[in-house]
Motif scaffolding. Structure first.
Motif, PDB file in Angstrom:
ATOM      1  N   THR A  44       0.831  -1.209   0.000  1.00 38.13           N
ATOM      2  CA  THR A  44       0.000   0.000   0.000  1.00 38.13           C
ATOM      3  C   THR A  44       0.865   1.258   0.000  1.00 38.13           C
ATOM      4  O   THR A  44       2.075   1.213   0.252  1.00 38.13           O
ATOM      5  N   ASP A  45       0.210   2.378  -0.235  1.00 38.85           N
ATOM      6  CA  ASP A  45       0.901   3.662  -0.178  1.00 38.85           C
ATOM      7  C   ASP A  45       1.414   3.966   1.223  1.00 38.85           C
ATOM      8  O   ASP A  45       2.317   4.791   1.392  1.00 38.85           O
ATOM      9  N   ASN A  65      -8.742   1.984   0.123  1.00 38.43           N
ATOM     10  CA  ASN A  65      -9.128   2.110  -1.296  1.00 38.43           C
ATOM     11  C   ASN A  65      -8.092   1.468  -2.212  1.00 38.43           C
ATOM     12  O   ASN A  65      -7.565   2.107  -3.121  1.00 38.43           O
ATOM     13  N   PRO A  66      -7.770   0.198  -1.987  1.00 41.75           N
ATOM     14  CA  PRO A  66      -6.750  -0.438  -2.822  1.00 41.75           C
ATOM     15  C   PRO A  66      -7.169  -0.491  -4.278  1.00 41.75           C
ATOM     16  O   PRO A  66      -8.350  -0.598  -4.604  1.00 41.75           O
ATOM     17  N   ASP A  67      -6.181  -0.394  -5.148  1.00 41.47           N
ATOM     18  CA  ASP A  67      -6.418  -0.477  -6.594  1.00 41.47           C
ATOM     19  C   ASP A  67      -6.549  -1.957  -6.964  1.00 41.47           C
ATOM     20  O   ASP A  67      -5.560  -2.649  -7.216  1.00 41.47           O
ATOM     21  N   ARG A  68      -7.779  -2.439  -6.998  1.00 42.33           N
ATOM     22  CA  ARG A  68      -7.995  -3.866  -7.226  1.00 42.33           C
ATOM     23  C   ARG A  68      -7.516  -4.297  -8.608  1.00 42.33           C
ATOM     24  O   ARG A  68      -7.010  -5.407  -8.775  1.00 42.33           O
ATOM     25  N   LEU A  72      -4.771  -7.289  -9.276  1.00 43.14           N
ATOM     26  CA  LEU A  72      -4.977  -8.439 -10.156  1.00 43.14           C
ATOM     27  C   LEU A  72      -3.890  -8.538 -11.218  1.00 43.14           C
ATOM     28  O   LEU A  72      -3.484  -9.639 -11.609  1.00 43.14           O
ATOM     29  N   SER A  73      -3.402  -7.392 -11.682  1.00 39.91           N
ATOM     30  CA  SER A  73      -2.376  -7.402 -12.727  1.00 39.91           C
ATOM     31  C   SER A  73      -1.048  -7.972 -12.232  1.00 39.91           C
ATOM     32  O   SER A  73      -0.200  -8.369 -13.038  1.00 39.91           O
ATOM     33  N   LEU A  92     -13.905  -9.254  -0.517  1.00 37.39           N
ATOM     34  CA  LEU A  92     -14.857 -10.074  -1.258  1.00 37.39           C
ATOM     35  C   LEU A  92     -14.669  -9.933  -2.763  1.00 37.39           C
ATOM     36  O   LEU A  92     -14.782 -10.915  -3.509  1.00 37.39           O
ATOM     37  N   ALA A  93     -14.371  -8.720  -3.231  1.00 38.12           N
ATOM     38  CA  ALA A  93     -14.181  -8.508  -4.668  1.00 38.12           C
ATOM     39  C   ALA A  93     -12.939  -9.243  -5.172  1.00 38.12           C
ATOM     40  O   ALA A  93     -12.958  -9.856  -6.246  1.00 38.12           O
ATOM     41  N   LEU A  94     -11.868  -9.196  -4.417  1.00 33.29           N
ATOM     42  CA  LEU A  94     -10.656  -9.909  -4.824  1.00 33.29           C
ATOM     43  C   LEU A  94     -10.876 -11.419  -4.802  1.00 33.29           C
ATOM     44  O   LEU A  94     -10.447 -12.134  -5.714  1.00 33.29           O
ATOM     45  N   ALA A  95     -11.576 -11.898  -3.779  1.00 34.77           N
ATOM     46  CA  ALA A  95     -11.866 -13.331  -3.708  1.00 34.77           C
ATOM     47  C   ALA A  95     -12.742 -13.763  -4.876  1.00 34.77           C
ATOM     48  O   ALA A  95     -12.534 -14.834  -5.458  1.00 34.77           O
TER      49      ALA A  95
END
Length: 260
Positions: A44-45, A65-68, A72-73, A92-95
């Protein structure tokens, strides 16, 4: 192998993770301290330690507010998050995108020892992590009798303090402190400064983070300066579980006059 994180979520791993994204500043420091730093591919920053070792790593915005897309990249095989630091929606979004996310939930010094030992096993660095875990357990073994009433502030505008059910509260307890703000509702209670000062602390701690308290903040405490001690302290020592924990307990015992 199947592992469970601190929230009881099941994660399936084919092998010990080799590409790790850390969304927790204290966890980034811990990963490097146990020999897993070379596997860290994104942070993170707000990750700041170990400064030289992480200088080249991609920054993925903040804990909240991680850059999802950027995460992923990087094709991580494990993302490490903390219940207090990171949002459930990001986990949840990353999972849902197929990423393994391991969540810790450290709310005490004992949690630090047990949860970091569990994560060390997942990463296959248990032997390297063992001395640190032992130091933490030894620091917990003989807590001094509570002797001083402590108010540990973490923010102003609005004023916020360390409250109940937090790592910092437990660290102060093990250091011989009685956290007066633990009587207020919430884990990090907000209240007017006058209400916090009315809790009658013997000592007010002004940490260097998350709000960077300094000499410019002292006028706010002029009315109590003659009846309680006001001390600046290391915010990382107060709030970062991991390699700092054992030394933090020793230093706060000294600060509170409760060395054993």
């Amino acid at each position: 192998m199947q592992v469970r994180d601190a929230l009881g979520r099941t994660i399936e791993l084919a092998a010990p993770p080799q590409r790790i994204v850390s969304l927790v500043p204290s966890m980034t420091e811990w990963l490097f301290s146990v020999g897993a730093g070379e596997r860290v591919v994104g942070i993170t920053d707000y990750c700041s330690e170990p400064a030289a070792a992480i200088a080249h790593l991609p920054r993925l915005r903040g804990t909240k507010n991680p850059d999802r897309t950027a995460i992923l990249s990087l094709h991580p095989d494990l993302v490490i998050a903390e219940q207090e630091e990171n949002r459930e929606r990001d986990v949840l979004a990353l999972a849902a995108a197929g990423v393994n996310v391991y969540v810790t939930a450290i709310r005490s010094v004992a949690d630090t020892a047990t949860q970091l030992a569990a994560l060390a096993a997942v990463l296959d660095v248990a032997a390297t992590a063992a001395p640190m875990i032992a130091e933490i357990q030894a620091a917990m073994a003989e807590p001094p009798a509570p002797a001083r009433r402590v108010l540990a502030l973490i923010w102003r505008d609005p004023w916020m303090a360390v409250g109940q059910d937090t790592y910092a509260n437990d660290l102060l307890r093990l250091s011989g402190g009685i956290n007066v703000a633990a009587a207020l509702p919430g884990r990090y209670p907000r209240a007017p400064l006058a209400e916090l000062l009315a809790l009658d602390p013997d000592i007010i701690l002004l940490p260097s983070e998350p709000y960077p308290f300094s000499e410019r903040d002292l006028p706010a405490f002029a009315e109590v300066a003659d009846r309680c001690q006001i001390a600046f302290c290391d915010g990382m020592a107060l709030t970062w579980p991991g390699p700092r924990t054992a030394a933090a307990i020793a230093s706060f015992r000294q600060l509170l006059g409760n060395a054993v």
